[in-house]
Design an enzyme around this catalytic site. Structure first.
Site, PDB file in Angstrom:
ATOM      1  N   LEU A   2       0.881  -1.178   0.000  1.00 30.12           N
ATOM      2  CA  LEU A   2       0.000   0.000   0.000  1.00 30.12           C
ATOM      3  C   LEU A   2       0.912   1.220   0.000  1.00 30.12           C
ATOM      4  O   LEU A   2       2.019   1.175   0.567  1.00 30.12           O
ATOM      5  CB  LEU A   2      -0.882   0.011   1.254  1.00 30.12           C
ATOM      6  CG  LEU A   2      -1.951  -1.090   1.355  1.00 30.12           C
ATOM      7  CD1 LEU A   2      -2.633  -1.067   2.712  1.00 30.12           C
ATOM      8  CD2 LEU A   2      -2.981  -0.948   0.239  1.00 30.12           C
ATOM      9  N   ASP A   3       0.450   2.311  -0.610  1.00 27.82           N
ATOM     10  CA  ASP A   3       1.246   3.541  -0.609  1.00 27.82           C
ATOM     11  C   ASP A   3       1.413   4.048   0.825  1.00 27.82           C
ATOM     12  O   ASP A   3       0.631   3.701   1.708  1.00 27.82           O
ATOM     13  CB  ASP A   3       0.539   4.640  -1.419  1.00 27.82           C
ATOM     14  CG  ASP A   3       0.381   4.250  -2.880  1.00 27.82           C
ATOM     15  OD1 ASP A   3       1.129   3.377  -3.348  1.00 27.82           O
ATOM     16  OD2 ASP A   3      -0.507   4.828  -3.534  1.00 27.82           O
ATOM     17  N   MET A   4       2.398   4.918   0.993  1.00 27.81           N
ATOM     18  CA  MET A   4       2.680   5.436   2.333  1.00 27.81           C
ATOM     19  C   MET A   4       1.454   6.115   2.949  1.00 27.81           C
ATOM     20  O   MET A   4       1.202   6.009   4.140  1.00 27.81           O
ATOM     21  CB  MET A   4       3.847   6.422   2.270  1.00 27.81           C
ATOM     22  CG  MET A   4       4.375   6.723   3.640  1.00 27.81           C
ATOM     23  SD  MET A   4       6.008   7.403   3.587  1.00 27.81           S
ATOM     24  CE  MET A   4       5.638   9.088   3.292  1.00 27.81           C
ATOM     25  N   LYS A  23      -5.527   5.815  -7.357  1.00 24.99           N
ATOM     26  CA  LYS A  23      -5.302   7.263  -7.533  1.00 24.99           C
ATOM     27  C   LYS A  23      -5.321   7.631  -9.018  1.00 24.99           C
ATOM     28  O   LYS A  23      -5.910   8.645  -9.408  1.00 24.99           O
ATOM     29  CB  LYS A  23      -3.943   7.658  -6.926  1.00 24.99           C
ATOM     30  CG  LYS A  23      -3.928   7.551  -5.411  1.00 24.99           C
ATOM     31  CD  LYS A  23      -2.548   7.798  -4.864  1.00 24.99           C
ATOM     32  CE  LYS A  23      -2.543   7.603  -3.361  1.00 24.99           C
ATOM     33  NZ  LYS A  23      -1.212   7.399  -2.814  1.00 24.99           N
TER      34      LYS A  23
END
Ligand code: URA
Length: 247
Positions: free
Chosen positions: A109-111, A203
């Site tokens: 998962l992204d930060m 996104k």
């Protein structure tokens, strides 16, 4: 594979604290490869050695499966960089050399993304779930910067269901996303289910329809849902029943 202390391994297998294990070594018959061991610091090879406690074999090779509710600001990486990693959130008892080598993430998962993150030692499961041929569903709760009118919501739903063209980002090329399902919760919040896991996919899908994600949380993978009781930064071991939901 580096050797590990017997007390650390047994602690990890649920035999109590290191102090408990010192007592256990005095009061029970702990055998390593058939030889009784009294020394808590005895070096064991978790890959090869057999351990038994009072005749019961200790299964050191059992796979471990963890579900974490990932908080924002932690990176999904094992490397120490400028930011803390999700591995820093794991308890010391999980820092055995064996687990340090074997425990890995099932996807990332992204930060700035929260939510359901899986860790395992089971490479086969990981391969099955993250290979490009795997079409396991992943559902995200999406918070949007701009409110969408009912008409535009319907348009986005249609485009996502048809498979939207996603633009390039960083070094990644654009692509046609597989058909995805969206449920609108209000004009800035939606639940999106996708069946692949390309770089910044959610996104980029919303960028393709002129909006921007300001909050992202993964809430399920396959039939496995993020445990609502699990606080941010906390994790739990998956039960066999949980595992059946993703295999
Ligand atoms: N899609 C994204 O854009 N980010 C994530 O972290 C997961 C899916």
């Amino acid at each position: 594979m580096a050797k590990e202390r017997l007390d650390k391994l047994l602690a990890h297998e649920g035999f109590g604290s290191r102090k408990d294990i010192r007592k256990l070594l005095r009061s029970c018959e702990v055998l390593v490869n058939g030889k009784q061991i009294y020394d808590p610091g005895f070096a064991v090879d978790a890959e090869k050695d057999n351990i038994s406690v009072d005749g019961e074999e200790v299964n050191l090779h059992k796979n471990l499966y963890l579900m974490m509710n990932k908080p924002q600001h932690y990176v999904c990486s094992t490397k120490e960089g400028d930011h803390e990693t999700v591995f820093d959130l794991l308890d010391d008892s999980l820092r055995t050399p064996y687990l340090q080598e074997k425990l890995h993430l099932v996807g990332r998962l992204d930060m700035d993304t929260e939510g359901l993150l899986l860790f395992t030692t089971d490479g086969e499961l990981t391969h099955r779930l993250i290979s490009p041929k795997s079409h396991i569903s992943k559902t995200y709760l999406c918070g949007l910067e701009h409110a969408e009118t009912a008409e535009h919501q319907a348009e986005i739903t249609k485009q996502f269901e048809a498979g939207i063209e996603v633009g390039p980002e960083d070094n990644e090329q654009g692509f046609t996303a597989q058909p995805a399902q969206i449920t609108w919760l209000n004009d800035t919040t939606a639940q999106l289910t996708i069946y692949e896991g390309k770089y910044h996919q959610v996104k980029r899908m919303f960028a393709a329809v002129g909006n921007k994600i300001v909050y992202l949380k993964r809430i399920s993978m396959g039939q496995l849902k993020l445990d609502k009781e699990l606080e941010l930064g906390k994790y739990k071991e998956l039960t066999d029943k949980d595992l059946e939901l993703i295999v």
